[in-house]
Design a protein around this motif. Structure first.
Motif, short mmCIF file in Angstrom:
data_model
loop_
_atom_site.label_atom_id
_atom_site.label_comp_id
_atom_site.label_asym_id
_atom_site.label_seq_id
_atom_site.Cartn_x
_atom_site.Cartn_y
_atom_site.Cartn_z
N ARG A 14 6.17 -12.78 4.63
CA ARG A 14 5.80 -11.57 3.91
C ARG A 14 5.72 -10.39 4.90
O ARG A 14 4.92 -10.42 5.84
CB ARG A 14 4.48 -11.75 3.17
N VAL A 15 6.55 -9.39 4.66
CA VAL A 15 6.61 -8.20 5.50
C VAL A 15 6.25 -6.99 4.65
O VAL A 15 6.77 -6.81 3.54
CB VAL A 15 8.01 -8.01 6.11
N ALA A 16 5.35 -6.16 5.16
CA ALA A 16 4.98 -4.91 4.50
C ALA A 16 5.38 -3.74 5.38
O ALA A 16 5.03 -3.71 6.57
CB ALA A 16 3.48 -4.87 4.22
N THR A 17 6.13 -2.80 4.83
CA THR A 17 6.42 -1.56 5.55
C THR A 17 5.46 -0.48 5.08
O THR A 17 5.11 -0.43 3.90
CB THR A 17 7.87 -1.10 5.35
N VAL A 47 7.11 -2.45 0.17
CA VAL A 47 7.22 -1.12 0.77
C VAL A 47 6.08 -0.25 0.25
O VAL A 47 5.90 -0.10 -0.96
CB VAL A 47 8.58 -0.48 0.44
N TRP A 48 5.30 0.30 1.18
CA TRP A 48 4.16 1.15 0.85
C TRP A 48 4.43 2.58 1.31
O TRP A 48 5.01 2.81 2.38
CB TRP A 48 2.89 0.66 1.57
N ARG A 70 4.93 0.92 -3.49
CA ARG A 70 3.51 1.04 -3.79
C ARG A 70 2.96 2.30 -3.12
O ARG A 70 3.11 2.48 -1.92
CB ARG A 70 2.76 -0.19 -3.29
N VAL A 71 2.32 3.16 -3.91
CA VAL A 71 1.89 4.47 -3.44
C VAL A 71 0.37 4.52 -3.32
O VAL A 71 -0.36 4.09 -4.23
CB VAL A 71 2.37 5.58 -4.40
N ILE A 72 -0.10 5.04 -2.20
CA ILE A 72 -1.51 5.35 -1.99
C ILE A 72 -1.62 6.85 -1.77
O ILE A 72 -0.95 7.40 -0.88
CB ILE A 72 -2.09 4.59 -0.78
N ARG A 89 -4.64 -1.90 5.84
CA ARG A 89 -5.69 -2.68 5.17
C ARG A 89 -5.19 -3.19 3.82
O ARG A 89 -5.46 -4.34 3.44
CB ARG A 89 -6.95 -1.84 5.00
N ALA A 90 -4.47 -2.35 3.09
CA ALA A 90 -3.92 -2.77 1.81
C ALA A 90 -2.91 -3.89 2.00
O ALA A 90 -2.89 -4.87 1.24
CB ALA A 90 -3.29 -1.58 1.10
#
Length: 253
Positions: A14-17, A47-48, A70-72, A89-90
């Protein structure tokens, strides 16, 4: 090295950008289009986008054009370090194995996320790695041409410490030569514009120190990573396009 391959016995990686933006709508189309296109089998890619109180329609654009991102939304510009920490953190709470900090003014070659993941999956002693950076091609091609200024500087200073030009007699921070992966440069730090980090490292040494706000936060995290026993390196045979300066022009920091 082999391509990550999901099986019943081997869960998907699992990779999060995480991309932080402040009034940088001009970069967002190629940034997210190429990031999303870099997905490969065997890797769950999330992708964030963390928006630092933009007033140019960036958030609405991302939500409309890239609904899978995903938008913050931050209510104020909290700086590069804190905004990335919010995203990290997310991502960690979501179960990411690796986090890839990537600036808006970048274009990602299709194989890059796979290559970074593959390297880390086969070299558990490396905690932070980054691709070499190449000049940004505004025609939309992700082919790699010439090194950008940051890469030229990194190659010039090599394995000296981060402020070698001002303080030349300080020793290098690089790890011992023994056990190094081929085609790597243990530069003092990996720039936060393209910063691929192991989640286990973040859980051990912490996130970016927010006292830095914007600039030098990644240098400090790389230093802490080495103190904790991980290697930090640039991967000389892979790359990303980075314009440079797109997110900090006019900043008081």
């Amino acid at each position: 090295m082999t391509t990550p391959n999901p099986t019943a016995e081997s869960p998907r990686v699992r990779v999060a950008t995480i991309t932080v933006g402040t009034n940088e709508i001009r970069w967002l189309e190629p940034c997210f289009a190429t990031l999303l296109d870099s997905h490969v089998p065997g890797v769950d890619l999330t992708v964030w986008y963390v928006d630092n109180d933009s007033h140019d329609g960036s958030t609405a654009f991302v939500k409309d054009r890239f609904p899978e991102v995903r938008v913050i939304q931050n209510e104020s510009n909290v700086g590069f370090a804190r905004a990335n920490n919010i995203g990290m953190r997310a991502a960690l709470a979501d179960g990411a194995d690796y986090v890839f900090l990537v600036n808006p003014d970048t274009q990602t070659p299709k194989s890059l996320v796979h290559e970074l993941t593959e390297f880390m999956e086969t070299r558990a002693d490396y905690g932070v790695v980054g691709p070499m950076q190449y000049e940004y091609d505004e025609s939309g091609s992700t082919a790699l041409g010439a090194y950008n200024d940051w890469s030229k500087s990194a190659l010039r200073w090599g394995e000296q410490h981060a402020f070698a030009s001002d303080w030349p007699n300080h020793p290098s921070p690089a790890s011992p030569p023994e056990g190094r992966a081929p085609n790597t440069l243990e530069h003092a730090y990996v720039q936060g514009a393209a910063f691929f980090v192991r989640s286990a490292l973040l859980r051990t040494v912490g996130l970016l120190d927010e006292v830095f706000h914007t600039y030098y936060e990644e240098t400090d995290l790389c230093r802490r990573a080495r103190w904790a026993g991980w290697r930090v390196a640039l991967l000389l045979d892979i790359g990303i396009q980075h314009f440079g300066g797109g997110g900090t022009t006019g900043s008081d920091y």
